[in-house]
Design a protein around this motif. Structure first.
Motif, PDB file in Angstrom:
ATOM      1  N   ILE A 139     -15.547  13.052  42.016  1.00 53.78           N
ATOM      2  CA  ILE A 139     -17.039  13.391  42.192  1.00 53.78           C
ATOM      3  C   ILE A 139     -17.120  14.193  43.356  1.00 53.78           C
ATOM      4  O   ILE A 139     -18.328  14.612  43.417  1.00 53.78           O
ATOM      5  N   ARG A 140     -16.146  14.796  43.835  1.00 52.33           N
ATOM      6  CA  ARG A 140     -16.176  16.023  44.719  1.00 52.33           C
ATOM      7  C   ARG A 140     -16.733  17.366  43.923  1.00 52.33           C
ATOM      8  O   ARG A 140     -15.843  17.677  42.890  1.00 52.33           O
ATOM      9  N   PHE A 141     -17.378  17.999  44.477  1.00 62.30           N
ATOM     10  CA  PHE A 141     -17.948  19.296  43.645  1.00 62.30           C
ATOM     11  C   PHE A 141     -17.284  20.473  44.058  1.00 62.30           C
ATOM     12  O   PHE A 141     -17.289  20.752  45.292  1.00 62.30           O
ATOM     13  N   ASP A 142     -16.763  21.370  43.175  1.00 62.30           N
ATOM     14  CA  ASP A 142     -16.410  22.471  43.387  1.00 62.30           C
ATOM     15  C   ASP A 142     -17.457  23.529  43.298  1.00 62.30           C
ATOM     16  O   ASP A 142     -17.817  23.876  42.131  1.00 62.30           O
ATOM     17  N   ARG A 143     -18.192  23.916  44.130  1.00 62.90           N
ATOM     18  CA  ARG A 143     -19.178  25.030  44.342  1.00 62.90           C
ATOM     19  C   ARG A 143     -18.919  26.299  43.890  1.00 62.90           C
ATOM     20  O   ARG A 143     -19.663  27.091  43.332  1.00 62.90           O
ATOM     21  N   LYS A 145     -16.248  27.230  41.663  1.00 65.11           N
ATOM     22  CA  LYS A 145     -16.175  27.330  40.061  1.00 65.11           C
ATOM     23  C   LYS A 145     -17.055  26.475  39.233  1.00 65.11           C
ATOM     24  O   LYS A 145     -17.410  26.587  38.009  1.00 65.11           O
ATOM     25  N   VAL A 146     -18.318  25.751  39.876  1.00 63.20           N
ATOM     26  CA  VAL A 146     -19.204  24.975  39.592  1.00 63.20           C
ATOM     27  C   VAL A 146     -18.721  24.063  38.494  1.00 63.20           C
ATOM     28  O   VAL A 146     -18.717  24.099  37.229  1.00 63.20           O
ATOM     29  N   GLY A 147     -18.358  22.886  39.054  1.00 64.58           N
ATOM     30  CA  GLY A 147     -17.697  21.629  38.259  1.00 64.58           C
ATOM     31  C   GLY A 147     -17.307  20.657  38.948  1.00 64.58           C
ATOM     32  O   GLY A 147     -17.383  21.056  40.264  1.00 64.58           O
ATOM     33  N   PHE A 148     -16.742  19.595  38.890  1.00 67.18           N
ATOM     34  CA  PHE A 148     -16.182  18.819  39.632  1.00 67.18           C
ATOM     35  C   PHE A 148     -14.577  19.163  40.125  1.00 67.18           C
ATOM     36  O   PHE A 148     -14.197  19.542  39.180  1.00 67.18           O
ATOM     37  N   LEU A 149     -14.151  18.872  41.138  1.00 65.09           N
ATOM     38  CA  LEU A 149     -12.919  18.806  41.489  1.00 65.09           C
ATOM     39  C   LEU A 149     -11.987  18.524  40.554  1.00 65.09           C
ATOM     40  O   LEU A 149     -12.099  17.104  40.013  1.00 65.09           O
ATOM     41  N   SER A 150     -10.938  19.267  39.875  1.00 67.20           N
ATOM     42  CA  SER A 150     -10.123  18.810  38.662  1.00 67.20           C
ATOM     43  C   SER A 150      -8.831  19.290  38.759  1.00 67.20           C
ATOM     44  O   SER A 150      -7.911  18.703  37.718  1.00 67.20           O
ATOM     45  N   GLU A 151      -8.152  19.972  39.842  1.00 65.38           N
ATOM     46  CA  GLU A 151      -7.042  20.342  40.043  1.00 65.38           C
ATOM     47  C   GLU A 151      -6.319  18.995  39.921  1.00 65.38           C
ATOM     48  O   GLU A 151      -6.374  18.296  40.697  1.00 65.38           O
ATOM     49  N   ILE A 152      -4.699  19.203  38.961  1.00 70.45           N
ATOM     50  CA  ILE A 152      -3.925  18.179  39.061  1.00 70.45           C
ATOM     51  C   ILE A 152      -3.400  17.477  40.342  1.00 70.45           C
ATOM     52  O   ILE A 152      -3.038  16.290  40.720  1.00 70.45           O
ATOM     53  N   ASP A 153      -3.273  18.579  41.265  1.00 72.63           N
ATOM     54  CA  ASP A 153      -2.572  18.426  42.539  1.00 72.63           C
ATOM     55  C   ASP A 153      -3.596  17.861  43.608  1.00 72.63           C
ATOM     56  O   ASP A 153      -3.203  17.542  44.834  1.00 72.63           O
ATOM     57  N   ARG A 154      -4.893  17.956  43.480  1.00 69.43           N
ATOM     58  CA  ARG A 154      -5.961  17.891  44.349  1.00 69.43           C
ATOM     59  C   ARG A 154      -6.897  16.664  44.210  1.00 69.43           C
ATOM     60  O   ARG A 154      -7.654  15.891  44.634  1.00 69.43           O
TER      61      ARG A 154
END
Length: 201
Positions: A139-143, A145-154
């Motif tokens: 649910i952490r937001f990536d401001r 890239k505009v979306g939710f945090l999604s990187e495999i390692d993060r």
């Protein structure tokens, strides 16, 4: 349906650069609005996205859904229930495709495309950088890239692998067809402005 259709979208909870958004509004009008402001139905041959869901709604499946929806409506003598099959669900088995939805509140609707195969709006605009796999459910937001945090390692959550059947992340990527000739990967200013405007919808 009327109630939900009139509900306002959730406002973007972070700061928006309104100067960039104003420039992005002009890009949106020339690039996105022709489909997304009119709920346009677009054939999969144009979109070139994963067609599994569209092709899954064949004629027998459509008739089964219509029967179930009418039964759920209740009294078949009620004019609100007794409507033509095409009004319930149009037959598109000979020309499968998807509706281009209204983008109200699009900042909060990640992941993107009809099958949730693209994690952020950045990745939608920059097809060559779409990840083969990403995390869904953080649910952490990536401001940026505009979306939710999604990187495999993060990110934390469940992995989405775009190699799974029905999860292909290709399509909606031809620069001339979908992006008005703008290469959003190279044209940082145009991309950032459009992303900023999309936060305001």
């Amino acid at each position: 349906t009327a109630l939900v259709g009139d509900l306002p979208p959730a406002p973007y909870p972070f700061e928006v650069d309104m100067a960039k958004a104003a420039h992005g509004a002009a890009i949106y009008q020339s690039v996105c609005s022709k489909c997304h402001d009119h709920n346009l139905f677009v054939d999969v041959s144009v979109l070139r996205v994963d067609a599994n869901r569209a092709k899954g709604l064949n004629s027998p499946a459509r008739l089964g859904l219509i029967k179930g929806l009418k039964a759920a409506c209740g009294d078949i003598t009620d004019t609100r229930c007794n409507i033509a099959d095409d009004e319930v669900l149009r037959d598109r088995s000979d020309r499968p495709g998807y509706q281009a939805p209204n983008l109200a509140g699009i900042w909060a609707r990640a992941p993107y495309l009809h099958n949730g195969s693209i994690p952020t709006l950045f990745h939608l605009l920059v097809p060559r950088q779409r990840p083969e796999a990403f995390i869904r459910g953080d649910i952490r937001f990536d401001r940026t890239k505009v979306g939710f945090l999604s990187e495999i390692d993060r990110a934390q959550g469940k992995t989405v692998d775009t190699r799974w059947p029905g999860f292909n992340n290709r399509g909606h990527e031809e620069t001339g067809v979908f992006f008005g000739g703008i290469d959003f990967e190279r044209e940082d200013s145009a991309r950032e402005s459009l992303l900023e405007y999309l936060k305001t919808l």
